[in-house]
Design an enzyme around this catalytic site. Structure first.
Site, PDB file in Angstrom:
ATOM      1  N   ASP A  75       0.692  -1.001  -0.107  1.00  0.00           N
ATOM      2  CA  ASP A  75      -0.110  -0.087   0.021  1.00  0.00           C
ATOM      3  C   ASP A  75       1.021   1.312  -0.048  1.00  0.00           C
ATOM      4  O   ASP A  75       1.786   1.429   0.862  1.00  0.00           O
ATOM      5  CB  ASP A  75      -0.784  -0.143   1.160  1.00  0.00           C
ATOM      6  N   LYS A 105     -10.354   5.550  -8.306  1.00  0.00           N
ATOM      7  CA  LYS A 105     -10.806   6.671  -9.558  1.00  0.00           C
ATOM      8  C   LYS A 105     -12.305   6.454  -9.786  1.00  0.00           C
ATOM      9  O   LYS A 105     -12.818   7.186 -10.733  1.00  0.00           O
ATOM     10  CB  LYS A 105     -10.089   5.932 -10.781  1.00  0.00           C
ATOM     11  N   SER A 131      -5.810  14.324 -15.048  1.00  0.00           N
ATOM     12  CA  SER A 131      -7.006  13.824 -15.620  1.00  0.00           C
ATOM     13  C   SER A 131      -7.639  15.240 -16.195  1.00  0.00           C
ATOM     14  O   SER A 131      -7.553  16.200 -15.679  1.00  0.00           O
ATOM     15  CB  SER A 131      -8.146  13.255 -14.554  1.00  0.00           C
ATOM     16  N   TYR A 156     -13.336  12.886  -6.270  1.00  0.00           N
ATOM     17  CA  TYR A 156     -12.047  12.441  -7.025  1.00  0.00           C
ATOM     18  C   TYR A 156     -11.576  13.457  -7.724  1.00  0.00           C
ATOM     19  O   TYR A 156     -10.140  13.639  -7.772  1.00  0.00           O
ATOM     20  CB  TYR A 156     -12.840  11.109  -7.814  1.00  0.00           C
ATOM     21  N   LYS A 173      -7.367  15.200  -7.874  1.00  0.00           N
ATOM     22  CA  LYS A 173      -6.426  15.341  -9.014  1.00  0.00           C
ATOM     23  C   LYS A 173      -5.987  16.790  -9.021  1.00  0.00           C
ATOM     24  O   LYS A 173      -4.635  16.868  -9.107  1.00  0.00           O
ATOM     25  CB  LYS A 173      -7.063  15.043 -10.260  1.00  0.00           C
ATOM     26  N   TYR A 183      -4.890  12.706 -18.683  1.00  0.00           N
ATOM     27  CA  TYR A 183      -5.491  11.808 -19.529  1.00  0.00           C
ATOM     28  C   TYR A 183      -6.822  12.274 -19.889  1.00  0.00           C
ATOM     29  O   TYR A 183      -7.698  12.621 -19.260  1.00  0.00           O
ATOM     30  CB  TYR A 183      -5.643  10.505 -19.008  1.00  0.00           C
ATOM     31  N   PHE A 184      -7.229  12.234 -21.038  1.00  0.00           N
ATOM     32  CA  PHE A 184      -8.775  12.216 -21.571  1.00  0.00           C
ATOM     33  C   PHE A 184      -9.556  10.941 -21.262  1.00  0.00           C
ATOM     34  O   PHE A 184      -9.319  10.557 -20.103  1.00  0.00           O
ATOM     35  CB  PHE A 184      -8.835  12.813 -23.035  1.00  0.00           C
TER      36      PHE A 184
HETATM   37  P1  NAD Z   1      -7.124   1.289 -11.850  1.00  0.00           P
HETATM   38  O1  NAD Z   1      -7.816   1.310 -10.663  1.00  0.00           O
HETATM   39  O2  NAD Z   1      -7.315   0.048 -12.796  1.00  0.00           O
HETATM   40  O3  NAD Z   1      -5.500   1.308 -11.410  1.00  0.00           O
HETATM   41  C1  NAD Z   1      -5.039   2.008 -10.029  1.00  0.00           C
HETATM   42  C2  NAD Z   1      -4.470   0.722  -9.303  1.00  0.00           C
HETATM   43  O4  NAD Z   1      -3.741   1.463  -7.771  1.00  0.00           O
HETATM   44  C3  NAD Z   1      -5.069  -0.531  -8.983  1.00  0.00           C
HETATM   45  O5  NAD Z   1      -4.548  -1.551  -9.304  1.00  0.00           O
HETATM   46  C4  NAD Z   1      -5.416  -0.383  -7.437  1.00  0.00           C
HETATM   47  O6  NAD Z   1      -5.226  -1.645  -6.743  1.00  0.00           O
HETATM   48  C5  NAD Z   1      -3.982   0.582  -7.158  1.00  0.00           C
HETATM   49  N1  NAD Z   1      -4.081   1.400  -5.956  1.00  0.00           N
HETATM   50  C6  NAD Z   1      -5.122   1.989  -5.356  1.00  0.00           C
HETATM   51  N2  NAD Z   1      -4.586   2.802  -4.147  1.00  0.00           N
HETATM   52  C7  NAD Z   1      -3.485   2.072  -3.946  1.00  0.00           C
HETATM   53  C8  NAD Z   1      -2.569   2.348  -2.807  1.00  0.00           C
HETATM   54  N3  NAD Z   1      -2.725   2.946  -1.803  1.00  0.00           N
HETATM   55  N4  NAD Z   1      -1.506   1.624  -2.851  1.00  0.00           N
HETATM   56  C9  NAD Z   1      -0.859   0.767  -3.846  1.00  0.00           C
HETATM   57  N5  NAD Z   1      -1.917   0.370  -4.940  1.00  0.00           N
HETATM   58  C10 NAD Z   1      -3.080   1.016  -4.812  1.00  0.00           C
HETATM   59  O7  NAD Z   1      -6.998   2.473 -12.511  1.00  0.00           O
HETATM   60  P2  NAD Z   1      -6.820   3.073 -13.889  1.00  0.00           P
HETATM   61  O8  NAD Z   1      -7.817   3.220 -14.745  1.00  0.00           O
HETATM   62  O9  NAD Z   1      -5.539   2.334 -14.457  1.00  0.00           O
HETATM   63  O10 NAD Z   1      -5.890   4.509 -13.483  1.00  0.00           O
HETATM   64  C11 NAD Z   1      -4.863   4.690 -12.944  1.00  0.00           C
HETATM   65  C12 NAD Z   1      -4.519   6.330 -12.655  1.00  0.00           C
HETATM   66  O11 NAD Z   1      -4.713   7.162 -13.625  1.00  0.00           O
HETATM   67  C13 NAD Z   1      -5.188   6.812 -11.514  1.00  0.00           C
HETATM   68  O12 NAD Z   1      -4.685   7.626 -10.687  1.00  0.00           O
HETATM   69  C14 NAD Z   1      -6.648   7.336 -12.055  1.00  0.00           C
HETATM   70  O13 NAD Z   1      -7.244   8.282 -11.191  1.00  0.00           O
HETATM   71  C15 NAD Z   1      -5.854   7.927 -13.317  1.00  0.00           C
HETATM   72  N6  NAD Z   1      -6.790   8.453 -14.459  1.00  0.00           N
HETATM   73  C16 NAD Z   1      -7.687   7.353 -14.887  1.00  0.00           C
HETATM   74  C17 NAD Z   1      -8.440   7.546 -15.817  1.00  0.00           C
HETATM   75  C18 NAD Z   1      -9.444   6.376 -16.451  1.00  0.00           C
HETATM   76  O14 NAD Z   1     -10.499   6.813 -17.112  1.00  0.00           O
HETATM   77  N7  NAD Z   1      -9.258   5.093 -16.390  1.00  0.00           N
HETATM   78  C19 NAD Z   1      -8.488   9.043 -16.273  1.00  0.00           C
HETATM   79  C20 NAD Z   1      -7.791   9.802 -15.939  1.00  0.00           C
HETATM   80  C21 NAD Z   1      -6.948   9.615 -14.818  1.00  0.00           C
HETATM   81  C1  WQD Z   2     -18.385   8.998 -21.324  1.00  0.00           C
HETATM   82  C2  WQD Z   2     -19.567   9.490 -21.996  1.00  0.00           C
HETATM   83  C3  WQD Z   2     -21.566   9.686 -20.439  1.00  0.00           C
HETATM   84  C4  WQD Z   2     -21.841   5.332 -19.547  1.00  0.00           C
HETATM   85  C5  WQD Z   2     -14.980   9.806 -16.358  1.00  0.00           C
HETATM   86  C6  WQD Z   2     -14.488  10.595 -15.207  1.00  0.00           C
HETATM   87  C7  WQD Z   2     -13.201  11.263 -15.691  1.00  0.00           C
HETATM   88  C8  WQD Z   2     -12.110  10.324 -16.131  1.00  0.00           C
HETATM   89  C9  WQD Z   2     -12.699   9.442 -17.134  1.00  0.00           C
HETATM   90  C10 WQD Z   2     -10.636   9.607 -14.250  1.00  0.00           C
HETATM   91  C11 WQD Z   2     -20.242  10.187 -21.095  1.00  0.00           C
HETATM   92  C12 WQD Z   2     -21.575   8.664 -21.307  1.00  0.00           C
HETATM   93  C13 WQD Z   2     -21.432   6.393 -20.020  1.00  0.00           C
HETATM   94  C14 WQD Z   2     -23.043   4.922 -19.804  1.00  0.00           C
HETATM   95  C15 WQD Z   2     -23.155   6.707 -21.194  1.00  0.00           C
HETATM   96  N1  WQD Z   2     -11.669   9.371 -15.107  1.00  0.00           N
HETATM   97  N2  WQD Z   2     -22.137   7.250 -20.897  1.00  0.00           N
HETATM   98  N3  WQD Z   2     -23.647   5.671 -20.640  1.00  0.00           N
HETATM   99  O1  WQD Z   2     -17.634  10.761 -17.615  1.00  0.00           O
HETATM  100  O2  WQD Z   2     -16.107  11.313 -19.473  1.00  0.00           O
HETATM  101  O3  WQD Z   2     -15.011  10.747 -17.500  1.00  0.00           O
HETATM  102  O4  WQD Z   2     -14.009   8.567 -16.898  1.00  0.00           O
HETATM  103  O5  WQD Z   2     -10.094  10.819 -14.241  1.00  0.00           O
HETATM  104  O6  WQD Z   2     -12.825  11.974 -14.561  1.00  0.00           O
HETATM  105  O7  WQD Z   2     -15.409  11.504 -15.038  1.00  0.00           O
HETATM  106  O8  WQD Z   2     -16.407   8.915 -18.945  1.00  0.00           O
HETATM  107  O9  WQD Z   2     -16.725   6.680 -19.931  1.00  0.00           O
HETATM  108  O10 WQD Z   2     -18.152   7.499 -17.821  1.00  0.00           O
HETATM  109  O11 WQD Z   2     -18.483   8.577 -20.073  1.00  0.00           O
HETATM  110  O12 WQD Z   2     -23.960   7.318 -22.145  1.00  0.00           O
HETATM  111  O13 WQD Z   2     -23.515   3.853 -19.137  1.00  0.00           O
HETATM  112  O14 WQD Z   2     -20.402   8.168 -22.342  1.00  0.00           O
HETATM  113  O15 WQD Z   2     -22.567  10.371 -20.203  1.00  0.00           O
HETATM  114  O16 WQD Z   2     -20.851  11.410 -22.077  1.00  0.00           O
HETATM  115  P1  WQD Z   2     -16.553  10.504 -18.550  1.00  0.00           P
HETATM  116  P2  WQD Z   2     -17.528   7.860 -18.927  1.00  0.00           P
END
Ligand code: NAD
Ligand code: WQD
Length: 342
Positions: free
Chosen positions: A61, A87, A127, A152, A156, A180-181
Site C-alpha cells: 500500500d 478512480k 485527468s 475524486y 487530482k 488523460y482524456f
Molecule cells: P485502476 O484502478 O485500474 O488502477 C489503479 C491501481 O492502483 C489499482 O491496481 C489499485 O489496486 C492500485 N491502488 C490504489 N490505491 C493504492 C495504494 N494506496 N497503494 C497501492 N496501490 C493502490 O485505474 P486506472 O484506470 O488504471 O487509473 C490509473 C490512474 O490514472 C489513477 O490515478 C486514475 O485516477 C488515473 N486516471 C484514470 C482515468 C481512467 O479513465 N481510467 C482517467 C484519468 C486519470
Molecule cells: C463517457 C460518456 C457519459 C456510460 C470519467 C471521469 C473522468 C475520467 C474518465 C478519471 C459520457 C456517457 C457513459 C453509460 C453513457 N476518469 N455514458 N452511458 O464521464 O467522460 O469521464 O472517466 O479521471 O474523471 O469523470 O467517462 O466513460 O463515464 O462517460 O451514455 O453507461 O459516455 O454520459 O458522455 P467521463 P465515461
C-alpha cells in the site's frame, strides 16, 4: 550499461499494466507496486507473458511508508510513475474521506520516499476532469482549471498542486503530470485490459458487456446536448498510446529535456466523438449489436471536451497512433477473453 529502473505504482491496474509493458519494450527495468485494492495478480502475469520478462511485483500500500522504504531500499529507482489511486467518481461522492486519504496520502508518501531515497523523477496520472466544461474547445494546457465537481476530481487538482509545490521547493526534482482524456481499449494480445468491478460506470466497458450479453441495454445519457447528434462528446484515447506517453515522459526527465521541472500535458487524440458515434463505430468494427436506448443526462456530466494535443506533440514528440477501429476491436477482444467467448 545498467538499465534505468522505473517504479510503477498501481502497476497491476488498467493503465499501469499497459505502461509496464511499454516500459519493458522500450528497454527499462520495471518494478510494479500495487495493493491489489482494484486489481488482480493476473494483470502482472499478463505483463510478464507479453514481455517475456519476470517483472518484479511487490504487494504494498503506497500509504505505508515503512513498506515503501523497503521497496526503495531493495531496488535502485531512477523514476516513478504514480498511478496508485481510487478512480470512481460516483463512489468518491459517497466516500470522500476514503478518496482524499488514499489518493493524497499515497502521493505524499511516495514523494517523501523519493526525497529520502534520492529519486528525482515522477510522472503523475492526472485527468482532463481538472478542466470541467471548458468555455472554449479544444482544451489546451492553458485552459483554466475549474472547481472540481467531485472529491475524486478534487484529489487530482490538489495532487497536481502538491507536485508543483514539491518541484518548486526542490530544484533537482522533476515532475510531469499527464492529463488523460478518456482511456479505452486493451492490449492487442488481449492478455491485459480493464477489469471493472460490478456495473461499469465508464462507457466502453458498458458497451462491451452489453455486446457480450452481460448487460441488457446501454443507457445513452442524454441526446439533448448542444452537439451534432445531441449526445455528449469526449476524446477517447487508446490505452496503449496512453502507455507510450508515459515512456516518453520518463525519458524526457531522465534526459533532462524538460523546459521546467514541473510540466503538464494533455494526453488525448485531439478529436471529439459522441456517445452515439462511438456505439455505431463499435457495432460496425466488431459486427455485433449493442442494445441501447436514450436515457436522461447523468448528473455531473459535461457536454463536450476534447484535447488540444499540440504541446505533447511538440515537446514530447508523442501523438496517438492507434485507429479507433483498432482500439474498439481490442476492447471487444478483451471482453471476449474475459467471458470465454470465441
Ligand atoms: P485502476 O484502478 O485500474 O488502477 C489503479 C491501481 O492502483 C489499482 O491496481 C489499485 O489496486 C492500485 N491502488 C490504489 N490505491 C493504492 C495504494 N494506496 N497503494 C497501492 N496501490 C493502490 O485505474 P486506472 O484506470 O488504471 O487509473 C490509473 C490512474 O490514472 C489513477 O490515478 C486514475 O485516477 C488515473 N486516471 C484514470 C482515468 C481512467 O479513465 N481510467 C482517467 C484519468 C486519470
Ligand atoms: C463517457 C460518456 C457519459 C456510460 C470519467 C471521469 C473522468 C475520467 C474518465 C478519471 C459520457 C456517457 C457513459 C453509460 C453513457 N476518469 N455514458 N452511458 O464521464 O467522460 O469521464 O472517466 O479521471 O474523471 O469523470 O467517462 O466513460 O463515464 O462517460 O451514455 O453507461 O459516455 O454520459 O458522455 P467521463 P465515461
Amino acid at each position: 550499461m545498467k538499465k534505468e529502473c522505473v517504479l510503477v505504482t498501481g502497476g497491476a491496474g488498467y493503465i499501469g499494466s499497459h505502461t509496464a509493458v511499454e516500459l519493458v519494450n522500450a528497454g527499462f527495468d520495471v518494478v510494479i507496486v500495487d495493493d491489489l485494492s482494484n486489481a488482480e495478480l493476473s494483470a502482472v502475469e499478463g505483463v510478464r507473458k507479453i514481455t517475456g520478462v519476470d517483472v518484479p511485483f511487490e504487494q504494498v500500500d503506497c500509504c505505508d511508508r515503512a513498506a515503501l522504504d523497503r521497496v526503495f531500499a531493495r531496488y535502485k529507482f531512477n523514476s516513478i510513475i504514480h498511478f496508485a489511486a481510487f478512480k470512481a467518481v460516483g463512489e468518491s461522492v459517497v466516500k470522500p474521506l476514503a478518496y482524499y486519504r488514499n489518493n493524497l496520502d499515497s502521493l505524499m508518501t511516495v514523494l517523501e520516499a523519493m526525497l529520502a531515497h534520492g529519486v528525482s523523477n515522477i510522472v503523475f496520472s492526472s485527468s482532463a476532469t481538472v478542466y470541467g466544461q471548458p468555455e472554449a474547445l479544444p482544451a489546451t494546457e492553458s485552459t483554466p482549471r475549474q472547481p472540481a465537481t467531485s472529491p475524486y476530481g478534487n484529489t487530482k487538482q490538489i495532487a497536481e498542486d502538491i507536485i508543483r509545490d514539491t518541484a518548486h521547493a526542490h530544484p533537482g526534482f522533476n515532475a510531469i503530470a499527464l492529463r488523460y482524456f478518456n482511456p479505452i481499449g486493451a492490449h492487442p494480445s488481449a492478455l491485459i485490459g480493464e477489469l471493472p468491478k460490478g456495473v461499469p460506470n465508464n462507457l466502453v466497458p458498458f458497451i462491451t458487456q452489453t455486446a457480450a450479453g452481460v448487460r441488457e441495454c446501454l443507457s445513452v445519457f442524454g441526446d439533448d446536448y448542444n452537439t451534432p447528434d445531441g449526445s455528449a462528446v469526449r476524446d477517447y484515447i487508446d490505452v496503449v498510446d496512453l502507455a507510450k506517453a508515459h515512456v516518453v515522459a520518463v525519458s524526457r526527465m531522465v534526459e533532462r529535456k524538460g523546459k521546467a521541472n514541473y510540466e503538464f500535458f494533455n494526453i488525448g487524440t485531439g478529436h471529439g466523438l459522441s456517445v452515439l458515434e462511438l456505439v455505431r463505430a463499435f457495432e460496425k468494427v466488431n459486427g455485433v449489436k449493442v442494445n441501447h436506448r436514450i436515457a436522461p443526462r447523468r448528473t455531473g456530466d459535461i457536454e463536450a471536451i476534447w484535447a488540444d494535443t499540440s504541446l505533447a506533440e511538440r515537446e514530447l514528440g508523442w501523438k496517438a497512433t492507434r485507429s479507433l477501429e483498432e482500439t474498439l476491436a481490442s476492447a471487444w477482444a478483451w471482453e471476449k477473453h474475459l467471458r470465454g467467448i470465441r
